[in-house]
Design a protein around this motif. Structure first.
Motif, PDB file in Angstrom:
ATOM      1  N   GLU A  13      45.283  24.940  46.523  1.00  0.00           N
ATOM      2  CA  GLU A  13      44.280  26.198  46.306  1.00  0.00           C
ATOM      3  C   GLU A  13      44.879  27.481  46.051  1.00  0.00           C
ATOM      4  OE1 GLU A  13      40.026  28.037  47.415  1.00  0.00           O
ATOM      5  OE2 GLU A  13      40.693  26.780  48.675  1.00  0.00           O
ATOM      6  N   LEU A  14      44.726  28.337  45.074  1.00  0.00           N
ATOM      7  CA  LEU A  14      45.104  29.585  44.707  1.00  0.00           C
ATOM      8  C   LEU A  14      45.094  30.528  45.669  1.00  0.00           C
ATOM      9  CD1 LEU A  14      46.717  31.292  42.978  1.00  0.00           C
ATOM     10  CD2 LEU A  14      44.647  31.820  41.898  1.00  0.00           C
ATOM     11  N   THR A  15      45.835  31.029  46.776  1.00  0.00           N
ATOM     12  CA  THR A  15      45.379  32.180  47.714  1.00  0.00           C
ATOM     13  C   THR A  15      46.364  33.097  47.641  1.00  0.00           C
ATOM     14  OG1 THR A  15      46.539  30.599  49.436  1.00  0.00           O
ATOM     15  CG2 THR A  15      44.236  30.520  49.403  1.00  0.00           C
ATOM     16  N   PRO A  16      46.507  33.991  46.663  1.00  0.00           N
ATOM     17  CA  PRO A  16      47.650  34.962  46.723  1.00  0.00           C
ATOM     18  C   PRO A  16      47.296  36.016  47.746  1.00  0.00           C
ATOM     19  CG  PRO A  16      45.979  35.500  45.166  1.00  0.00           C
ATOM     20  CD  PRO A  16      45.684  34.151  45.610  1.00  0.00           C
ATOM     21  N   PRO A  17      48.302  36.672  48.192  1.00  0.00           N
ATOM     22  CA  PRO A  17      47.901  37.635  49.479  1.00  0.00           C
ATOM     23  C   PRO A  17      47.259  38.958  48.784  1.00  0.00           C
ATOM     24  CG  PRO A  17      50.393  38.025  48.406  1.00  0.00           C
ATOM     25  CD  PRO A  17      49.513  36.563  47.790  1.00  0.00           C
ATOM     26  N   ASP A  18      46.471  39.576  49.963  1.00  0.00           N
ATOM     27  CA  ASP A  18      45.501  40.584  49.509  1.00  0.00           C
ATOM     28  C   ASP A  18      46.388  41.638  49.881  1.00  0.00           C
ATOM     29  OD1 ASP A  18      43.563  42.364  49.413  1.00  0.00           O
ATOM     30  OD2 ASP A  18      42.350  42.028  50.858  1.00  0.00           O
ATOM     31  N   ARG A  19      47.132  42.073  48.686  1.00  0.00           N
ATOM     32  CA  ARG A  19      47.887  43.190  48.906  1.00  0.00           C
ATOM     33  C   ARG A  19      47.085  44.744  48.570  1.00  0.00           C
ATOM     34  NH1 ARG A  19      52.303  40.724  51.000  1.00  0.00           N
ATOM     35  NH2 ARG A  19      53.425  39.616  49.267  1.00  0.00           N
ATOM     36  N   THR A  20      47.547  45.910  48.875  1.00  0.00           N
ATOM     37  CA  THR A  20      47.426  47.219  48.427  1.00  0.00           C
ATOM     38  C   THR A  20      48.314  47.535  47.593  1.00  0.00           C
ATOM     39  OG1 THR A  20      46.123  47.750  50.550  1.00  0.00           O
ATOM     40  CG2 THR A  20      46.726  49.707  49.155  1.00  0.00           C
ATOM     41  N   LEU A  21      48.115  47.878  46.161  1.00  0.00           N
ATOM     42  CA  LEU A  21      48.739  48.061  45.344  1.00  0.00           C
ATOM     43  C   LEU A  21      48.934  49.721  45.025  1.00  0.00           C
ATOM     44  CD1 LEU A  21      47.595  45.229  42.718  1.00  0.00           C
ATOM     45  CD2 LEU A  21      49.456  45.180  44.558  1.00  0.00           C
ATOM     46  N   SER A  27      47.699  48.620  39.556  1.00  0.00           N
ATOM     47  CA  SER A  27      47.039  49.010  40.410  1.00  0.00           C
ATOM     48  C   SER A  27      45.738  48.336  40.706  1.00  0.00           C
ATOM     49  CB  SER A  27      46.635  50.564  40.050  1.00  0.00           C
ATOM     50  OG  SER A  27      45.504  50.316  38.964  1.00  0.00           O
ATOM     51  N   ASP A  28      45.275  48.618  42.022  1.00  0.00           N
ATOM     52  CA  ASP A  28      44.101  47.815  42.487  1.00  0.00           C
ATOM     53  C   ASP A  28      42.954  47.689  41.528  1.00  0.00           C
ATOM     54  OD1 ASP A  28      45.232  47.280  44.689  1.00  0.00           O
ATOM     55  OD2 ASP A  28      44.176  48.828  46.083  1.00  0.00           O
ATOM     56  N   VAL A  29      42.425  46.663  41.063  1.00  0.00           N
ATOM     57  CA  VAL A  29      41.249  46.429  40.152  1.00  0.00           C
ATOM     58  C   VAL A  29      39.978  46.950  40.858  1.00  0.00           C
ATOM     59  CG1 VAL A  29      40.290  44.999  38.478  1.00  0.00           C
ATOM     60  CG2 VAL A  29      42.721  44.735  38.841  1.00  0.00           C
ATOM     61  N   HIS A  30      39.023  47.675  40.108  1.00  0.00           N
ATOM     62  CA  HIS A  30      37.876  47.837  40.807  1.00  0.00           C
ATOM     63  C   HIS A  30      36.906  46.407  40.791  1.00  0.00           C
ATOM     64  CE1 HIS A  30      33.747  49.762  40.904  1.00  0.00           C
ATOM     65  NE2 HIS A  30      34.714  50.835  41.251  1.00  0.00           N
ATOM     66  N   PRO A  31      36.030  46.409  41.678  1.00  0.00           N
ATOM     67  CA  PRO A  31      35.177  45.220  41.947  1.00  0.00           C
ATOM     68  C   PRO A  31      34.254  45.120  40.789  1.00  0.00           C
ATOM     69  CG  PRO A  31      35.326  46.419  43.956  1.00  0.00           C
ATOM     70  CD  PRO A  31      36.156  47.191  42.947  1.00  0.00           C
ATOM     71  N   ARG A  32      33.803  46.004  40.044  1.00  0.00           N
ATOM     72  CA  ARG A  32      33.027  45.914  38.986  1.00  0.00           C
ATOM     73  C   ARG A  32      33.862  45.250  37.799  1.00  0.00           C
ATOM     74  NH1 ARG A  32      29.743  51.491  37.773  1.00  0.00           N
ATOM     75  NH2 ARG A  32      30.178  50.751  35.873  1.00  0.00           N
ATOM     76  N   VAL A  33      34.875  45.716  37.781  1.00  0.00           N
ATOM     77  CA  VAL A  33      35.928  45.052  36.651  1.00  0.00           C
ATOM     78  C   VAL A  33      36.180  43.499  36.977  1.00  0.00           C
ATOM     79  CG1 VAL A  33      38.076  45.040  35.370  1.00  0.00           C
ATOM     80  CG2 VAL A  33      37.056  47.233  36.044  1.00  0.00           C
ATOM     81  N   ILE A 354      55.862  55.412  44.112  1.00  0.00           N
ATOM     82  CA  ILE A 354      54.667  55.328  44.866  1.00  0.00           C
ATOM     83  C   ILE A 354      53.555  55.872  43.637  1.00  0.00           C
ATOM     84  CG2 ILE A 354      53.110  55.630  46.884  1.00  0.00           C
ATOM     85  CD1 ILE A 354      55.749  57.002  48.165  1.00  0.00           C
ATOM     86  N   GLY A 355      52.618  54.631  43.368  1.00  0.00           N
ATOM     87  CA  GLY A 355      51.551  55.001  42.437  1.00  0.00           C
ATOM     88  C   GLY A 355      50.280  55.612  43.075  1.00  0.00           C
ATOM     89  N   CYS A 356      49.764  56.420  42.308  1.00  0.00           N
ATOM     90  CA  CYS A 356      48.280  57.135  43.036  1.00  0.00           C
ATOM     91  C   CYS A 356      47.402  56.914  41.558  1.00  0.00           C
ATOM     92  CB  CYS A 356      48.501  58.171  43.665  1.00  0.00           C
ATOM     93  SG  CYS A 356      46.933  58.980  44.446  1.00  0.00           S
ATOM     94  N   MET A 357      46.837  55.605  41.253  1.00  0.00           N
ATOM     95  CA  MET A 357      46.423  55.165  40.046  1.00  0.00           C
ATOM     96  C   MET A 357      44.927  54.626  40.052  1.00  0.00           C
ATOM     97  SD  MET A 357      49.689  54.284  37.861  1.00  0.00           S
ATOM     98  CE  MET A 357      50.452  52.967  38.999  1.00  0.00           C
ATOM     99  N   GLY A 358      44.201  55.301  39.433  1.00  0.00           N
ATOM    100  CA  GLY A 358      42.971  54.471  39.234  1.00  0.00           C
ATOM    101  C   GLY A 358      41.900  54.212  40.550  1.00  0.00           C
ATOM    102  N   TYR A 359      41.612  52.941  40.740  1.00  0.00           N
ATOM    103  CA  TYR A 359      40.983  52.497  41.732  1.00  0.00           C
ATOM    104  C   TYR A 359      41.860  52.466  43.222  1.00  0.00           C
ATOM    105  CZ  TYR A 359      37.662  49.988  44.807  1.00  0.00           C
ATOM    106  OH  TYR A 359      36.699  49.388  45.743  1.00  0.00           O
ATOM    107  N   SER A 360      43.136  52.679  42.944  1.00  0.00           N
ATOM    108  CA  SER A 360      44.051  52.770  44.156  1.00  0.00           C
ATOM    109  C   SER A 360      44.029  54.027  44.607  1.00  0.00           C
ATOM    110  CB  SER A 360      45.352  52.309  43.678  1.00  0.00           C
ATOM    111  OG  SER A 360      45.580  50.787  43.517  1.00  0.00           O
ATOM    112  N   ALA A 361      43.712  55.050  43.750  1.00  0.00           N
ATOM    113  CA  ALA A 361      43.735  56.548  44.121  1.00  0.00           C
ATOM    114  C   ALA A 361      42.514  56.849  44.903  1.00  0.00           C
ATOM    115  CB  ALA A 361      43.636  57.455  42.797  1.00  0.00           C
ATOM    116  N   ARG A 362      42.507  56.305  46.121  1.00  0.00           N
ATOM    117  CA  ARG A 362      41.306  56.847  47.216  1.00  0.00           C
ATOM    118  C   ARG A 362      41.682  57.463  48.268  1.00  0.00           C
ATOM    119  NH1 ARG A 362      38.590  51.146  48.029  1.00  0.00           N
ATOM    120  NH2 ARG A 362      40.729  50.367  47.115  1.00  0.00           N
TER     121      ARG A 362
END
Length: 398
Positions: A13-21, A27-33, A354-362
């Motif tokens: 089963e597909l289980t990629p690691p849960d990274r902070t991008l 960048s991290d994808v917003h949950p709504r997307v 080091i990115g600071c973009m989109g949903y990652s910019a928190r």
């Protein structure tokens, strides 16, 4: 002669690691997307999908700050939008002026040559912006048909200042202007119409926090007229804008099967931009990136770009003496599931990106990145003060 085994591959089963991008993208994808991508498919010519296409185009115009009728998501990654722009606007035998100050200026040159164009260069060192005076001299010397520049250079962390000075000089010399806005759209100030940009392309996976697959592109009426008046067809059928005009224009006639789920995704990502407000979004990126910048400087590191052309969405940080950037990036992944990246090209081994973009910019991601980077660098013997870095980042967020 060996025959192929009848046994099916045993794939788990597909289980990629849960990274902070926090790298140069994605960048991290917003949950709504992500939620939008799980909604049911419809056909790419379904009336409901045509309405979605209209909405995406209108939302893209808002993000680009343009009234261009020809504003679409290209089916493909950001490089597809880049190739659509250059491969359609640059005709065989024409001259394109490109910059030398980063990796993606070099990619512009490569695509222009593949389109049959002649490439000339305006020089600037990696890590510095183009000087408008040098651009004027190059325009006068070479008289190009097209001038390309990178608004936000992902390889160096440099934001090109005073864009109107570049576009005005290009137009005065009779050249159309193509802008690479892959790391700026939705993250730093960008005004396509007001700044006189004829063609701009971008990628969805950076400041829009959307998976790659449908990539923004906008062309002015003048640029599209040039495309439609070509005597020789572009070399790519798939990215031929005169054919895509039939699908994204008034006719909505079949050209290819659009990546429907990716169009859903970019629609939701752009809806988030509109809800936040484009200028508020620019301000958020700058505020959080300034906190990141304060943190890395507070622990004793140096930024690669001075403040006057620092790129908030992609922070280039000098690698301290005696430290291997690849080892740091690997250790951050292994110890913290945190992604940042090293340098490219002329800056390979010299910077962290080091990115600071989109949903990652928190705020929590900024503090996490400063804490993790300081910890790893200290463990490798670098002369840093991680606690001071975290204090400065927190103070900047107050």
């Amino acid at each position: 002669m060996d025959s192929q085994s009848d046994d099916a591959p045993d794939v788990t089963e597909l289980t990629p690691p849960d990274r902070t991008l926090m790298g140069p993208g994605p960048s991290d994808v917003h949950p709504r997307v992500l939620g939008a991508m799980s909604t049911p498919l419809v056909g790419h010519l379904d009336p409901s999908f045509v309405e979605i296409m209209n909405e995406v185009q209108e939302l893209l115009r808002y993000a680009f700050r343009t009234d261009n009728r020809w504003t679409i998501p290209v089916s493909g990654t950001g490089s597809a939008a880049m190739e659509a722009a250059i491969g359609n606007v640059v005709e065989p035998g024409e001259t394109m002026l490109v910059p030398t100050n980063g990796y993606f200026g070099g990619r512009m040159a490569s695509m222009a040559r593949r389109a049959g164009g002649e490439v000339v260069e305006v020089d600037a060192p990696w890590g510095e912006p183009l000087d408008p005076a040098d651009v004027e001299d190059a325009l006068s010397t070479h008289e190009p048909d097209v001038f390309g520049f990178v608004h936000a250079e992902t390889s160096t962390g440099v934001l090109q200042p005073d864009v109107p000075a570049l576009t005005e000089a290009a137009h005065d010399s009779g050249a159309l202007v193509i802008a690479d806005t892959v790391t700026s759209l939705g993250g730093v100030e960008l005004r396509v119409d007001e700044w006189g940009i004829d063609v701009a392309y971008s990628g969805p996976q950076k400041c829009l926090s959307c998976p790659p697959g449908a990539s923004p592109l906008t062309l002015s009426d003048e640029a599209m007229e040039k495309v439609l008046a070509r005597e020789e067809l572009p070399r790519s059928w798939y990215l031929d804008l005169s054919l895509l005009e039939g699908y994204w224009g008034d006719e909505r006639s079949y050209h290819h099967t659009a990546p429907i789920t990716n169009v859903y995704a970019i629609r939701e990502a752009l809806r988030l931009v509109a809800e936040e407000g484009i200028e508020a979004r620019w301000a958020r990126h700058e505020r959080l990136a300034r906190a990141l910048k304060a943190g890395v400087e507070g622990m004793g590191l140096e930024m690669n770009a001075p403040d006057e052309y620092w790129l908030p969405s992609l922070n280039a940080v000098r690698v301290p003496d005696g430290v291997d950037d690849g080892s740091v990036c690997a250790e951050l992944l292994d110890r913290y599931d945190l992604e940042i990246a090293g340098g490219l090209g002329d800056l390979s081994g010299e910077i962290f990106r080091i990115g600071c973009m989109g949903y990652s910019a928190r705020p929590k991601n900024v503090i996490f990145a400063v804490t993790a980077l300081g910890d790893v660098l200290e463990s490798m013997g670098a002369d840093v003060d991680p606690d001071a870095g975290v204090r400065e980042a927190r103070a900047a967020l107050r």
